[in-house]
Design an enzyme around this catalytic site. Structure first.
Site, PDB file in Angstrom:
ATOM      1  N   GLN A 194      22.001  35.124  53.740  1.00  0.00           N
ATOM      2  CA  GLN A 194      22.075  35.788  55.060  1.00  0.00           C
ATOM      3  C   GLN A 194      20.780  35.671  55.855  1.00  0.00           C
ATOM      4  O   GLN A 194      20.749  36.077  57.022  1.00  0.00           O
ATOM      5  CB  GLN A 194      22.433  37.273  54.897  1.00  0.00           C
ATOM      6  CG  GLN A 194      23.872  37.519  54.438  1.00  0.00           C
ATOM      7  CD  GLN A 194      24.917  37.171  55.503  1.00  0.00           C
ATOM      8  OE1 GLN A 194      24.644  37.137  56.699  1.00  0.00           O
ATOM      9  NE2 GLN A 194      26.146  36.911  55.066  1.00  0.00           N
ATOM     10  N   ASN A 210      24.629  41.265  52.879  1.00  0.00           N
ATOM     11  CA  ASN A 210      25.637  40.831  53.848  1.00  0.00           C
ATOM     12  C   ASN A 210      26.520  41.946  54.373  1.00  0.00           C
ATOM     13  O   ASN A 210      27.174  41.789  55.392  1.00  0.00           O
ATOM     14  CB  ASN A 210      26.515  39.731  53.224  1.00  0.00           C
ATOM     15  CG  ASN A 210      27.061  40.122  51.868  1.00  0.00           C
ATOM     16  OD1 ASN A 210      26.298  40.423  50.949  1.00  0.00           O
ATOM     17  ND2 ASN A 210      28.365  40.154  51.740  1.00  0.00           N
ATOM     18  N   THR A 256      29.544  12.690  45.041  1.00  0.00           N
ATOM     19  CA  THR A 256      29.089  12.054  46.286  1.00  0.00           C
ATOM     20  C   THR A 256      28.709  13.118  47.309  1.00  0.00           C
ATOM     21  O   THR A 256      29.468  14.055  47.542  1.00  0.00           O
ATOM     22  CB  THR A 256      30.220  11.160  46.849  1.00  0.00           C
ATOM     23  OG1 THR A 256      30.561  10.220  45.841  1.00  0.00           O
ATOM     24  CG2 THR A 256      29.799  10.441  48.122  1.00  0.00           C
ATOM     25  N   CYS A 301      35.908  38.673  51.642  1.00  0.00           N
ATOM     26  CA  CYS A 301      36.966  38.810  50.635  1.00  0.00           C
ATOM     27  C   CYS A 301      37.526  40.221  50.582  1.00  0.00           C
ATOM     28  O   CYS A 301      38.590  40.445  50.032  1.00  0.00           O
ATOM     29  CB  CYS A 301      36.456  38.367  49.265  1.00  0.00           C
ATOM     30  SG  CYS A 301      34.793  38.899  48.924  1.00  0.00           S
ATOM     31  N   HIS A 359      27.066  27.485  56.996  1.00  0.00           N
ATOM     32  CA  HIS A 359      27.985  28.158  57.933  1.00  0.00           C
ATOM     33  C   HIS A 359      27.509  29.550  58.354  1.00  0.00           C
ATOM     34  O   HIS A 359      28.129  30.194  59.199  1.00  0.00           O
ATOM     35  CB  HIS A 359      29.419  28.188  57.390  1.00  0.00           C
ATOM     36  CG  HIS A 359      29.691  29.113  56.249  1.00  0.00           C
ATOM     37  ND1 HIS A 359      30.472  30.242  56.393  1.00  0.00           N
ATOM     38  CD2 HIS A 359      29.310  29.088  54.956  1.00  0.00           C
ATOM     39  CE1 HIS A 359      30.565  30.860  55.220  1.00  0.00           C
ATOM     40  NE2 HIS A 359      29.865  30.173  54.331  1.00  0.00           N
ATOM     41  N   THR A 410      27.518  29.875  47.189  1.00  0.00           N
ATOM     42  CA  THR A 410      28.033  30.292  45.874  1.00  0.00           C
ATOM     43  C   THR A 410      27.587  29.305  44.797  1.00  0.00           C
ATOM     44  O   THR A 410      27.095  29.705  43.733  1.00  0.00           O
ATOM     45  CB  THR A 410      29.576  30.377  45.912  1.00  0.00           C
ATOM     46  OG1 THR A 410      29.947  31.300  46.946  1.00  0.00           O
ATOM     47  CG2 THR A 410      30.150  30.836  44.593  1.00  0.00           C
TER      48      THR A 410
END
Ligand SMILES: Cc1ncc(COP(=O)(O)O)c(C=O)c1O
Length: 381
Positions: free
Chosen positions: A182, A154, A240, A333, A204, A75
């Site tokens: 994807q 997706n 960081t 979502c 992920h 995102t």
């Protein structure tokens, strides 16, 4: 203890982390914990590993290390690319599609409104295919244009022809961003030869940790940062760096790219098997988008439209969950909502049918497919 199986068919939402990735990350929480921006030895040690990870990721994608910026995920990478290109190139016209992930769609809608930029959403057919002739027509307009079109969808799995789109954009001097979240790690990407200016990756989705990703920006097409702060990431992203997660992402991408052909073959075979079994088990099954087309869709996604049924209406995902099977109604979502998905709405999917996305990884098995198809067969008996 329940003897219910625990079957995970929602790999487009997120994937389980590979044990080897966790192992690679562990020292960066404890012994090599330094801040890569610190000049002392602890900092320098962390910096060396951070730059090695950047070099590894760049090499796997045929990019150069200076073109990779670490982010908090897909995102952030999409938002940075879009907002940065609009600012740097004074964009007057944005061309995208109604089937993009919200990480793209919401930001282009907001920025088009706030900066009074023309926004064109390409038309899509009932399979979710965009019309490249329409794209070319829109590109004829001499306005300074940005095109944002995803590589792999997706929800319905459609894979776009990145090279053709990139070449069209190049011919018409448009800035081209692609949400490749994807497909990074799952499909070969040669960023040196591809005329794309920015892409997004998210660890992920390829068995790496959550909350880390990267933005690729072509070296001759600089954009400003979205997050102001320290001078980290060559002034491209203040804050960081999440060193352990970045090390994990580099390891996950290395495994994914080195074994891409094998993993692809295994997962394609599993998807093909799922498709064959479900078609034989339940009459009236159709597939949403191009996901049933094994050649032209993500091999990780099968989006099934089930025939109308009083007992399953609005309840199918819940019934599957009770049987120990995790799948989804669309993107994470919109899980649980039958047509809450803007993608299914965008292709005019039938709201009287239950639509479920099953998405696969190399950790899934045929036994899991057999169990799932049997459960579905009983639910539709
Ligand atoms: C196509 C696509 N783009 C962007 C994202 C957002 O990525 P992240 O979860 O890393 O922010 C996702 C994740 O669901 C996705 O599938």
């Amino acid at each position: 203890m329940s003897d219910l199986p625990s079957i995970y068919f929602d790999n487009a939402a997120t994937t389980p982390m590979d044990e080897r990735v966790l192992e690679a990350m562990m020292p960066y929480f404890t012994s090599n914990f330094g801040n890569p921006s610190s000049v002392h030895s602890h900092g320098r040690n962390a910096r060396v590993e951070l730059e090695k990870a950047r070099k590894k990721i760049a090499g796997l994608l045929h990019a150069s290390p200076g073109e990779i910026t670490f982010t908090s995920g897909g995102t952030e990478a999409d938002n940075t690319a879009i907002l940065g290109a609009i600012a740097a190139y004074d964009i007057q016209h944005i061309i995208t599609s109604p089937l993009e992930h919200h990480a793209v769609l919401h930001v282009v809608e907001q920025v088009a409104k706030s900066k009074n930029i023309r926004l064109s959403l390409l038309t899509v057919d009932k399979n979710g295919t965009i019309d490249l002739n329409e794209l070319e027509e829109l590109l004829q307009n001499k306005a300074r244009t940005m095109v944002s079109l995803m590589h792999g969808n997706n929800e319905i799995g459609n894979v776009s022809d990145l090279k053709t789109i990139a070449d069209l954009c190049q011919r018409h001097s448009a800035y081209f961003h692609s949400d490749t979240v994807q497909t990074v790690g799952h499909y070969p990407l040669d960023l040196q030869s591809l005329a794309v200016h920015a892409i997004a990756g998210s660890a992920h989705k390829f068995h790496g940790p959550k909350g880390v990703g990267f933005l690729y920006t072509k070296k001759n097409k600089k954009i400003p940062p979205m997050i102001a702060g320290g001078s980290q990431e060559r002034n491209m992203r203040g804050g960081t760096e999440n060193i352990a997660a970045i090390i994990g992402m580099a390891k996950a991408l290395e495994i994914a790219v080195h074994h891409q052909t094998l993993h692809r073959e295994e997962i394609v075979a599993l998807k093909k098997y799922f498709k064959k079994e479900i078609l034989a088990a339940i009459p009236g099954i159709v597939f949403n988008g191009l996901s049933g087309d094994l050649e032209n869709s993500l091999y990780t996604v099968l989006n099934i439209s089930f025939p109308p049924s009083d007992t399953n209406q609005g309840m199918l995902l819940f019934h599957l969950d009770l049987a120990g099977i995790s799948a989804s109604g669309g993107s994470a979502c919109s899980s649980g909502a039958r047509l809450g998905s803007h993608v299914l709405q965008g292709i005019g999917a039938d709201a009287s049918r239950e639509n479920v996305r099953f998405s696969f990884s190399r950790f899934n098995t045929r036994e899991e497919v057999d169990y799932t198809v049997n459960q579905l067969k009983e639910l539709y008996a």
